[in-house]
Design a protein around this motif. Structure first.
Motif, PDB file in Angstrom:
ATOM      1  N   VAL A 153      24.586 -30.249  38.880  1.00  0.00           N
ATOM      2  CA  VAL A 153      24.210 -30.273  37.468  1.00  0.00           C
ATOM      3  C   VAL A 153      23.243 -31.422  37.204  1.00  0.00           C
ATOM      4  N   TRP A 157      22.491 -32.991  31.446  1.00  0.00           N
ATOM      5  CA  TRP A 157      23.655 -32.372  30.812  1.00  0.00           C
ATOM      6  C   TRP A 157      24.708 -33.395  30.404  1.00  0.00           C
ATOM      7  N   GLU A 160      26.527 -33.514  26.948  1.00  0.00           N
ATOM      8  CA  GLU A 160      26.572 -32.175  26.364  1.00  0.00           C
ATOM      9  C   GLU A 160      27.955 -31.565  26.552  1.00  0.00           C
ATOM     10  N   ILE A 165      26.716 -25.633  28.821  1.00  0.00           N
ATOM     11  CA  ILE A 165      26.428 -25.202  30.187  1.00  0.00           C
ATOM     12  C   ILE A 165      26.810 -23.738  30.366  1.00  0.00           C
ATOM     13  N   VAL A 213      21.451 -24.566  35.603  1.00  0.00           N
ATOM     14  CA  VAL A 213      22.050 -25.888  35.345  1.00  0.00           C
ATOM     15  C   VAL A 213      21.334 -27.016  36.070  1.00  0.00           C
TER      16      VAL A 213
END
Length: 221
Positions: A153, A157, A160, A165, A213
């Motif tokens: 990832v 991210w 988040e 995702i 991702v």
């Protein structure tokens, strides 16, 4: 619970000790009496010299009232034959066989014999540490259609929500590995630095999911 183990090598003897420590009764089979030297002095289980696919040897080991059978000898053929005898002759549902040849392992999985392909498993574990992106799945079902896999990832991210995702990747996050512990996410769970994201998905979707991702998301102000 009584458990019969075929193979008193390093794995078999370790299993025997762990199971006995957990309160189970254990019988361990090996064709070489010398192998039992790996067992600790206080081991209380049965030691049976012979072949794990020999019915009389299995009966001596208590297979008729066993709840599980484990085949971890050094031979693939012996492990599979023993597992089949335990299941088909003595009706043991819970059997596991160690297999070195990963191609055979997939075949026997489809026949309903759970297997652990040790060489493949070890190689996969190494790959996950060397090449976190694109490594082999953690688990796949016997048909090979469904996998449990770690995702590489992007750092974008972090901060988040897990749901973001899931929306971007079009899949569900099974769990997070956070500081060595598994965490089942909720709708409010936020990705933290160091989290490992694990998804359950169809094999054919994994490339698309990884691509989704691995890109940094645009955060709204």
């Amino acid at each position: 619970m009584h458990i019969v183990i075929m193979g008193c090598g390093r794995v078999g003897s370790k299993l025997a000790h762990i199971l006995e420590d957990k309160g189970h009764s254990v019988a361990i089979i090996d064709q070489s009496p010398e192998a039992f030297r790996r067992l600790r002095g206080g081991f209380k289980g049965r030691r049976i010299t012979g072949f794990g696919f020999d019915r009389d040897v299995l009966v001596e080991a208590g297979i008729e009232h066993a709840s599980a059978f484990v085949a971890v000898s050094s031979g693939d053929n012996s492990n599979v034959i023993s597992a089949r005898v335990a299941r088909e002759t003595f009706g043991i549902d819970n059997v596991v066989a160690r297999i070195y040849d990963s191609r055979r392992a997939e075949v026997y999985q489809r026949l309903g014999i759970p297997t652990v392909a040790t060489v493949r498993w070890t190689a996969d574990q190494m790959l996950r540490r060397l090449l976190p992106e694109g490594a082999e799945p953690l688990w796949r079902d016997p048909t090979g259609q469904v996998v449990l896999a770690e995702l590489h990832v992007d750092s974008g991210w972090i901060g988040e929500k897990v749901t973001a995702i899931e929306e971007a990747a079009g899949t569900r996050v099974a769990f997070l590995s956070r500081m060595g512990e598994a965490l089942v996410p909720t709708a409010d769970t936020v990705i933290q630095d160091g989290d490992i994201v694990n998804v359950m998905a169809h094999t054919g979707d994994m490339q698309r999911i990884n691509e989704a991702v691995s890109r940094r998301v645009e955060r709204s102000e």
